[in-house]
Design an enzyme around this catalytic site. Structure first.
Site, short mmCIF file in Angstrom:
data_model
loop_
_atom_site.label_atom_id
_atom_site.label_comp_id
_atom_site.label_asym_id
_atom_site.label_seq_id
_atom_site.Cartn_x
_atom_site.Cartn_y
_atom_site.Cartn_z
N HIS A 63 22.97 47.85 30.96
CA HIS A 63 23.96 48.00 32.02
C HIS A 63 23.26 48.17 33.37
O HIS A 63 22.04 48.40 33.43
CB HIS A 63 24.90 49.18 31.74
CG HIS A 63 24.25 50.53 31.73
ND1 HIS A 63 23.30 50.90 30.80
CD2 HIS A 63 24.41 51.61 32.54
CE1 HIS A 63 22.92 52.15 31.03
NE2 HIS A 63 23.57 52.61 32.09
N HIS A 65 22.90 50.29 35.76
CA HIS A 65 22.53 51.54 36.40
C HIS A 65 21.02 51.49 36.61
O HIS A 65 20.28 51.01 35.75
CB HIS A 65 22.92 52.75 35.55
CG HIS A 65 24.36 53.15 35.72
ND1 HIS A 65 25.03 53.96 34.83
CD2 HIS A 65 25.25 52.84 36.71
CE1 HIS A 65 26.28 54.14 35.25
NE2 HIS A 65 26.44 53.47 36.39
N ASP A 67 18.45 53.35 36.40
CA ASP A 67 17.46 53.83 35.44
C ASP A 67 17.27 52.88 34.26
O ASP A 67 16.38 53.08 33.43
CB ASP A 67 17.80 55.25 34.95
CG ASP A 67 19.22 55.38 34.44
OD1 ASP A 67 20.07 54.58 34.86
OD2 ASP A 67 19.47 56.27 33.61
N HIS A 68 18.08 51.83 34.21
CA HIS A 68 17.95 50.85 33.13
C HIS A 68 17.48 49.48 33.63
O HIS A 68 17.21 48.60 32.82
CB HIS A 68 19.27 50.69 32.37
CG HIS A 68 19.63 51.92 31.59
ND1 HIS A 68 19.49 52.02 30.23
CD2 HIS A 68 20.09 53.12 32.01
CE1 HIS A 68 19.86 53.22 29.82
NE2 HIS A 68 20.23 53.91 30.89
N HIS A 143 31.03 53.60 28.89
CA HIS A 143 30.20 54.13 29.97
C HIS A 143 31.00 53.93 31.26
O HIS A 143 32.07 53.33 31.25
CB HIS A 143 28.85 53.40 30.00
CG HIS A 143 27.77 54.13 30.73
ND1 HIS A 143 27.77 55.48 30.94
CD2 HIS A 143 26.62 53.68 31.31
CE1 HIS A 143 26.68 55.82 31.60
NE2 HIS A 143 25.96 54.74 31.85
ZN LIG Z 1 24.15 54.55 32.92
#
Ligand SMILES: [Zn+2]
Length: 212
Positions: A63, A65, A67-68, A143
């Site tokens: 996804h 975000h 941090d990914h 999420h």
């Molecule tokens: Zn996330």
């Protein structure tokens, strides 16, 4: 069934700490790498574990975000600087495609390799990828933004012909594929050699232990 390994490059959330890198995992099978998520700093971890980007042709982003995925463009940029020529496929939620494409066009305008962005957009588990090692199914997750888990389903490897049997029984080159597919072999004198005697299950090669 051939073994495969999963290496956690990062498991922290939101932001990196001195103890945890942001999210990224490597699935490895027979020297081929598959990356799941690419948080900031992933390429440093990738190098630290002794992986090489030429071993990797597919990246899956769960996804959009940071941090990914904030390490993705940096990793692609390094691949370009390393004169990569092989195409890479990046599977991302469809809403991330335009933003990612704009970043790639801006930061890596002269890549010598194809960067194929493959949108994921499904409401139920859907197979999004298949090669000789795995089928990969995207599984929608709950999420705040569209998010997918990835199920890697291992494929059975083919059997290998035992090299000594080729000369021992005088096996013709034209027969090898048939035998690898499961056929018995009949010698010139009419002796039938069962397939189990001629072939062996796929062998997991050994690779250097990744260094930390
Ligand atoms: Zn996330």
């Amino acid at each position: 069934m051939v073994e495969f390994t999963v290496t956690i490059l990062g498991c922290g959330s939101a932001k990196p700490t001195l103890r945890h890198h942001t999210s990224s995992q490597i699935v490895s099978r027979l020297g081929k790498l598959y990356m799941i998520d690419c948080g900031e700093g992933t390429q440093m971890q990738f190098m630290k574990y002794g992986f090489h980007s030429e071993q990797m042709e597919n990246i899956f982003i769960s996804h959009a975000h940071g941090d990914h995925c904030l390490g993705l463009v940096g990793l692609l940029s390094s691949m370009s600087l390393d004169n990569r020529y092989r195409a890479i496929n990046i599977y991302v939620p469809s809403g991330f495609v335009d933003i990612l494409k704009a970043q790639i066009d801006f930061f890596i305008p002269r890549a010598d390799f194809d960067i194929r962005i493959c949108p994921i957009d499904c409401q139920a588990p859907t197979r999004i990828f298949s090669d000789c090692h795995f089928d990969v199914t995207a599984i929608p997750l709950f999420h705040r933004v569209p998010c997918y888990g990835f199920l890697f389903r291992e494929k059975e490897g083919g059997r290998h012909i035992i090299p000594e049997c080729i000369s021992k029984y005088g096996i013709k080159f034209s027969e090898i594929e048939r035998i690898k597919s499961g056929a018995d072999y009949t010698t010139a004198t009419g002796q039938v050699i069962p397939n189990a005697e001629l072939t062996a299950p796929p062998v997991m090669p050994t690779f250097p232990t990744p260094s930390r």
